[in-house]
Design a protein around this motif. Structure first.
Motif, mmCIF file in Angstrom:
data_model
loop_
_atom_site.group_PDB
_atom_site.id
_atom_site.type_symbol
_atom_site.label_atom_id
_atom_site.label_comp_id
_atom_site.label_asym_id
_atom_site.label_seq_id
_atom_site.Cartn_x
_atom_site.Cartn_y
_atom_site.Cartn_z
ATOM 1 N N GLU A 1 52.559 45.313 -7.088
ATOM 2 C CA GLU A 1 53.062 44.552 -5.939
ATOM 3 C C GLU A 1 53.812 43.296 -6.335
ATOM 4 O O GLU A 1 53.615 42.219 -5.785
ATOM 5 C CB GLU A 1 51.924 44.189 -4.978
ATOM 6 N N TYR B 1 60.005 42.319 -5.075
ATOM 7 C CA TYR B 1 61.040 43.198 -5.624
ATOM 8 C C TYR B 1 62.114 42.439 -6.396
ATOM 9 O O TYR B 1 62.598 42.907 -7.427
ATOM 10 C CB TYR B 1 61.675 44.063 -4.529
ATOM 11 N N VAL C 1 53.132 46.912 0.701
ATOM 12 C CA VAL C 1 54.303 46.044 0.740
ATOM 13 C C VAL C 1 55.357 46.598 1.690
ATOM 14 O O VAL C 1 55.902 45.883 2.517
ATOM 15 C CB VAL C 1 54.903 45.898 -0.675
ATOM 16 N N PHE C 2 55.640 47.883 1.561
ATOM 17 C CA PHE C 2 56.747 48.462 2.319
ATOM 18 C C PHE C 2 56.286 49.227 3.555
ATOM 19 O O PHE C 2 57.088 49.781 4.278
ATOM 20 C CB PHE C 2 57.577 49.377 1.416
ATOM 21 N N PRO D 1 64.616 47.538 -2.697
ATOM 22 C CA PRO D 1 63.380 47.784 -1.950
ATOM 23 C C PRO D 1 63.484 48.964 -0.989
ATOM 24 O O PRO D 1 64.574 49.292 -0.524
ATOM 25 C CB PRO D 1 63.179 46.486 -1.159
ATOM 26 N N ASP E 1 52.614 50.380 -2.947
ATOM 27 C CA ASP E 1 53.709 49.859 -2.134
ATOM 28 C C ASP E 1 53.596 50.236 -0.655
ATOM 29 O O ASP E 1 54.348 49.754 0.159
ATOM 30 C CB ASP E 1 55.089 50.076 -2.741
ATOM 31 N N LYS F 1 56.132 48.166 -9.030
ATOM 32 C CA LYS F 1 55.756 48.946 -7.852
ATOM 33 C C LYS F 1 54.243 48.936 -7.657
ATOM 34 O O LYS F 1 53.755 48.682 -6.558
ATOM 35 C CB LYS F 1 56.260 50.370 -8.078
ATOM 36 N N PRO G 1 58.336 55.162 1.528
ATOM 37 C CA PRO G 1 57.365 54.416 0.719
ATOM 38 C C PRO G 1 56.510 55.396 -0.076
ATOM 39 O O PRO G 1 56.132 56.444 0.442
ATOM 40 C CB PRO G 1 56.525 53.675 1.764
#
Lengths: 469, 318
Positions: free
Chosen positions: A411, A414, B201-202, B226, B198, A408, B193
């Motif tokens: 990065e 996933y 990323v998210f 995710p 993250d 997490k 998130p």
């Protein structure tokens, strides 16, 4: 069968009937719950195992496992212990055996109905409050209210001057859990929406743990350990420190479950500080019990109930150390939502709480049925399978959680985390299956105890006769 | 009279629990009540309908009694072109209104006033149905999104609006979120998130007003997969979604997501019976390496659960 007593006169029902009904129901639900857990774990390790049927999809089974264990096993085992400890500690009889039997009956019916509906996908979509509101009403009026009435009336009709710490917990926790359930279901009952709903969901989930599962499990140990060792409780006053600090501190940190949500910042900070303060009741409890064991540590090896009980108390140490600190912002950002939390939840429910209850159910059923345990060897098998299975589960999920946490914050794509977790998902399934196997053996052992266990003569304890032929 | 410890104890328990509930329930409720709904919050509430999950209008939780979201590129009444296309929320007669409409206070003090005074929200009735949209207005130098009753403001009827949108621009968002809840997607995917890297990323975390009127919020707490709050911004391909739902291993060989092929129902878009056994046998050959390409996935019919689910993902999770 105990069903025949449902319509008998209260005076004609043998004392302890409701405890026996609750006890066997609890073991049954434990087998069901851990079986479902093992099944779900297999699906996480091998996603193509049993597919194509909506009924056996992971999303339909997961919540059934959780609620079967919480409402079936843990809470029914609590009710079982309340049915025999509360009167014993008040030197009296249970206020109403008949109410207790009806309570156990309605509990089984309501839970079966609720879990069946959940399994069909008929849910409210709120974690730990998944049951739809008509079933919630059954839980409140068929399960919780009769339980409070029976426990509080038994305490009120006690024939002792003071109230022992276990009964303080039983009386207060049955009341508080009812308040928590009613407030927790209010979003469904009164159509509260948005962040209010989200916060109430976790207010309910947190307090279900904090005001019901952990304190009642601890209260059970305050009864079983002095009873099994013959030592008086080290300090009733430290017990009260535990009791009052639970009510003051444990009822407040609900919002630490939603650290990333846009809740008011003052609320999160308040929750975080209060969350660390739960170390006060935790230390008080563990110290009190371990000091009670003074001079009787041989029983940890020799006596199966003490073995279970003390294992549960020892597991409370890592539980509370994790629990107190993982909810601070400094640690929460790393572990939140990962397998670490899953491991922690199982440490609370399958570790600390379950071990204390198993001890109380073993002890109580033998005492009430006046039968010596059918097989000590099978009980030891049960102990080691549950303990080793739990440890495999706990350690593998903790590692998986740390991997997820690292993924997490660094990065990592996933899917690479999913690949890295795979071995631990298999280990989790192995551990869960061991727990399930142990419980199957336990159910058999207790059934045979009721049927064929050696009769315990008056004036003796079953556990004293463990090594007698 | 002798000292009775239980009286003191009962008062103590009640007092302490009461104080704790005051701090953790009553005080935050002031903050929650003052939260002004954002566009996201209004969109979610209007597209989800009154409540997702078990309810009077939807006791078997199949997505009954939900509004329909449409993307309009022309005015349903006059036929004029709308550019850029707008979202409208169609409540057919009898469909219960969203929490934001039934209880305007849910959307916050300013937004609810705008919705009532400018958006004519209160003129809509459930019995005759209504079409809602999201307007933008200014109060005290600040811009706010509010609910517009398009039936009252522009004379759009639910039937005309659905006709103008056609099946292609119709999104069964409310039903799709119901599928998300009943299938337990939220046991693994979160919609929140976290305060870590993250966000990169998210995507951005939700804001304070993003939830007003939503029920259930289904943040999720256990992330075995995710975060999908903004998944449609990362991947907006309907074809990819279809393959991923039918069998995630088709597009991501290491995925542990369950197959959701049962959401396709019995028959495909052309009314032919879907032969799952044949598909599975062919897929097995593909996995074994005796077949070069995986079998084609069936086209879903217009009223299937999977269509609603993909609609929700691609429309709501931007």
């Amino acid at each position: 069968m105990l069903i025949k007593y449902l319509f008998a006169k209260n005076e004609e029902i043998p004392a302890g009937s409701s405890a026996v009904f609750f006890g066997f129901s609890a073991i049954f639900w434990f087998v069901v719950g851990t079986g479902l857990g093992s099944f779900n774990a297999a699906k996480l390790a091998f996603p193509d195992w049993v597919t194509g049927t909506e009924m056996f999809a992971f999303g339909h089974m997961r919540q059934v496992h959780v609620l079967a264990v919480i409402l079936g096993w843990i809470s029914m085992a609590f009710a079982m212990t309340m049915m025999y400890m509360t009167p014993a500690l008040g030197n009296t009889k249970l206020w109403s055996e008949k109410l207790g039997l009806w309570n156990a009956f309605l509990w089984n019916v309501g839970l079966s109905l609720g879990l069946f509906l959940l399994w069909m996908g008929i849910t409210s979509g709120r974690e730990y409050s998944d049951l739809i509101w008509p079933v919630d009403l059954v839980v409140i009026f068929g399960v919780l209210v009769p339980l409070i009435v029976n426990v509080v009336m038994t305490i009120a009709h006690r024939r002792t001057q003071g109230i022992y710490i276990t009964n303080w917990f039983f009386g207060a926790c049955t009341f508080m859990v009812t308040v928590v359930v009613i407030v927790g279901q209010s979003p469904e009952l009164f159509n509260l929406t948005g962040l209010t709903e989200a916060y109430m969901t976790f207010w309910h989930a947190h307090n279900l743990l904090g005001l019901w599962i952990t304190p009642v499990a601890a209260a059970i140990a305050y009864y079983t350990i002095p009873k099994l060792t013959g030592n008086p409780l080290y300090s009733h006053r430290i017990g009260h420190l535990h009791f009052w600090s639970i009510i003051a501190f444990y009822s407040t940190p609900a919002s630490h479950h939603l650290m990333s949500a846009p809740l008011p910042e003052w609320l999160k900070s308040f929750a975080s500080v209060e969350g660390v303060l739960i170390l006060i009741p935790a230390v008080a409890f563990v110290a009190n019990i371990l000091l009670t064991m003074k001079g009787k540590w041989s029983l940890f090896v020799e006596n199966i109930e003490t073995k279970f009980s003390i294992t549960g108390v020892l597991l409370a140490i890592p539980l509370n150390m994790q629990g107190g600190f993982q909810q601070t912002r400094a640690i929460n950002w790393y572990v939140h939502g990962t397998g670490w939390i899953v491991a922690h939840a199982h440490l609370a429910l399958l570790g600390m709480s379950t071990f204390l209850e198993i001890a109380a159910v073993y002890f109580g059923l033998q005492q009430i049925l006046r039968r010596k345990l059918y097989s000590l060897a099978l009980a030891n098998f049960h102990y080691w399978f549950v303990l080793i299975g739990f440890c495999i589960y706990w350690i593998s999920m903790t590692i998986a959680g740390l991997i997820q946490g690292a993924g997490k914050i660094y990065e990592v794509p996933y899917i690479d985390v999913v690949v890295a977790e795979h071995p631990y998902m298999i280990a989790r399934w192995v551990g869960g299956t061991m727990v399930f196997t142990g419980n199957l053996v336990w159910l058999y052992n207790m059934y045979m105890t009721a049927r064929e266990g050696t009769v315990v003569p008056a004036g003796r304890y079953a556990h004293e006769m463990a090594y007698e032929r | 009279m002798a000292f009775q410890q239980y009286k003191l104890g009962a008062a103590g328990i009640g007092g302490m629990l009461g104080l704790s509930m005051c701090i953790t329930l009553m005080f935050p409720s002031f903050d929650f009540r003052s939260a002004e709904s954002t566009w996201v919050g209004l969109d979610k509430s209007l597209s989800n309908g009154r409540v997702i999950g078990f309810s009077y209008e939807d006791p078997t939780v199949v997505g009954a009694g939900k509004p329909i979201t449409v993307i309009l590129d022309k005015d349903p009444k006059t036929g004029e072109k709308i550019d850029p296309p707008m979202r409208a929320y169609v409540y057919e007669p009898g469909v219960p209104f969203a929490a934001a409409v039934r209880h305007p206070a849910n959307t916050g003090p300013t937004v609810s006033q705008l919705s009532l005074n400018v958006g004519k929200m209160a003129e809509a009735t459930e019995a005759s149905g209504a079409v809602f949209g999201i307007g933008r207005g200014e109060v005290n130098g600040k811009e706010w999104d509010y609910i517009e009753n398009l039936t009252a403001l522009k004379g759009w009827s639910p039937a005309d609006t659905l006709r103008a949108a056609s099946d292609e621009n119709t999104r069964y968002v409310g039903k799709g979120k119901t599928v998300y809840i009943t299938e337990g997607c939220w046991w693994c995917h979160t919609l929140l998130p976290e305060q870590t890297q993250d966000w990169q990323v998210f995507g951005a975390p939700p804001m304070l007003g993003d939830f007003n009127g939503e029920m259930p919020t289904a943040f999720g707490s256990d992330r075995k997969a995710p975060d999908i709050l903004h998944v449609a911004s990362r991947n907006s391909s309907r074809e990819w979604m279809n393959m991923h739902f039918f069998n995630p291993r088709l597009v991501q060989p290491n995925s542990i997501m369950p197959r959701f092929d049962y959401l396709w129902g019995e028959t495909d878009a052309h009314g032919n019976k879907i032969d799952f056994d044949k598909w599975r046998a062919e897929y097995k050959e593909y996995r074994a390496g005796t077949r070069v390409y995986p079998p084609e996935i069936p086209e879903y019919a217009a009223d299937t659960e999977v269509r609603a689910l993909v609609d929700w993902v691609l429309t709501s999770l931007k």
